[in-house]
Write a protein that holds these residues in place. Structure first.
Motif, mmCIF file in Angstrom:
data_model
loop_
_atom_site.group_PDB
_atom_site.id
_atom_site.type_symbol
_atom_site.label_atom_id
_atom_site.label_comp_id
_atom_site.label_asym_id
_atom_site.label_seq_id
_atom_site.Cartn_x
_atom_site.Cartn_y
_atom_site.Cartn_z
ATOM 1 N N GLY A 1 0.797 -1.222 0.000
ATOM 2 C CA GLY A 1 0.000 0.000 0.000
ATOM 3 C C GLY A 1 0.827 1.269 0.000
ATOM 4 N N GLY A 2 1.999 1.257 -0.604
ATOM 5 C CA GLY A 2 2.909 2.400 -0.579
ATOM 6 C C GLY A 2 4.171 1.998 0.154
ATOM 7 N N THR A 3 4.528 2.791 1.118
ATOM 8 C CA THR A 3 5.692 2.471 1.951
ATOM 9 C C THR A 3 5.288 2.586 3.412
ATOM 10 N N SER A 4 5.572 1.579 4.196
ATOM 11 C CA SER A 4 5.309 1.614 5.633
ATOM 12 C C SER A 4 6.607 1.342 6.387
ATOM 13 N N VAL A 5 6.854 2.156 7.372
ATOM 14 C CA VAL A 5 7.992 1.946 8.265
ATOM 15 C C VAL A 5 7.429 1.818 9.671
ATOM 16 N N SER A 6 7.771 0.738 10.346
ATOM 17 C CA SER A 6 7.312 0.493 11.714
ATOM 18 C C SER A 6 8.507 0.499 12.653
ATOM 19 N N ILE A 7 8.316 1.106 13.785
ATOM 20 C CA ILE A 7 9.387 1.291 14.775
ATOM 21 C C ILE A 7 8.919 0.788 16.125
#
Length: 120
Positions: A110-116
């Motif tokens: 769905g695009g770009t996801s960054v999880s922290i």
């Protein structure tokens, strides 16, 4: 908490709401500062490189703060960040994120996801 951000004024408002919400959950001030710094860096990158719109959510689970930033356009952040030279005008954001975060994951769904994950 969930935010949709499409400009830098909305980013500022979301960061203020984030700090207020974390303080209400009795998150230590040092952790609030770290989460705000990480969110600011990731959201600024998403606005700059991800098409001008970003989605941001945060959750607190036990002693971990989970932060997720998503943009609609795909761009791949480097797997490993490096410290740039002192003379460089940019390029420190992801390095700071990686110094603070316990873990950083990336997805192109769905695009770009960054999880922290940040331990408080």
């Amino acid at each position: 908490m969930y935010f949709e951000i499409d400009n830098y004024n909305a980013l500022k408002e979301a960061l203020n709401a984030l700090c207020t919400g974390l303080a209400q959950k009795e998150i230590p001030q040092e952790s609030v500062f770290e989460v705000k710094l990480v969110a600011d860096e990731l959201l600024s990158n998403a606005l700059r490189h991800g098409g001008g719109k970003a989605y941001f959510s945060i959750a607190v689970e036990d002693d971990v703060i989970l932060l997720s930033v998503r943009s609609l356009h795909a761009f791949r952040p480097p797997d490993k960040s490096i410290l740039v030279s002192r003379e460089a005008e940019n390029g420190r954001g992801l390095y700071l994120v990686d110094c603070i975060a316990e873990e950083r994951d990336y997805s192109e769904e769905g695009g770009t996801s960054v999880s922290i994950r940040i331990r408080r």
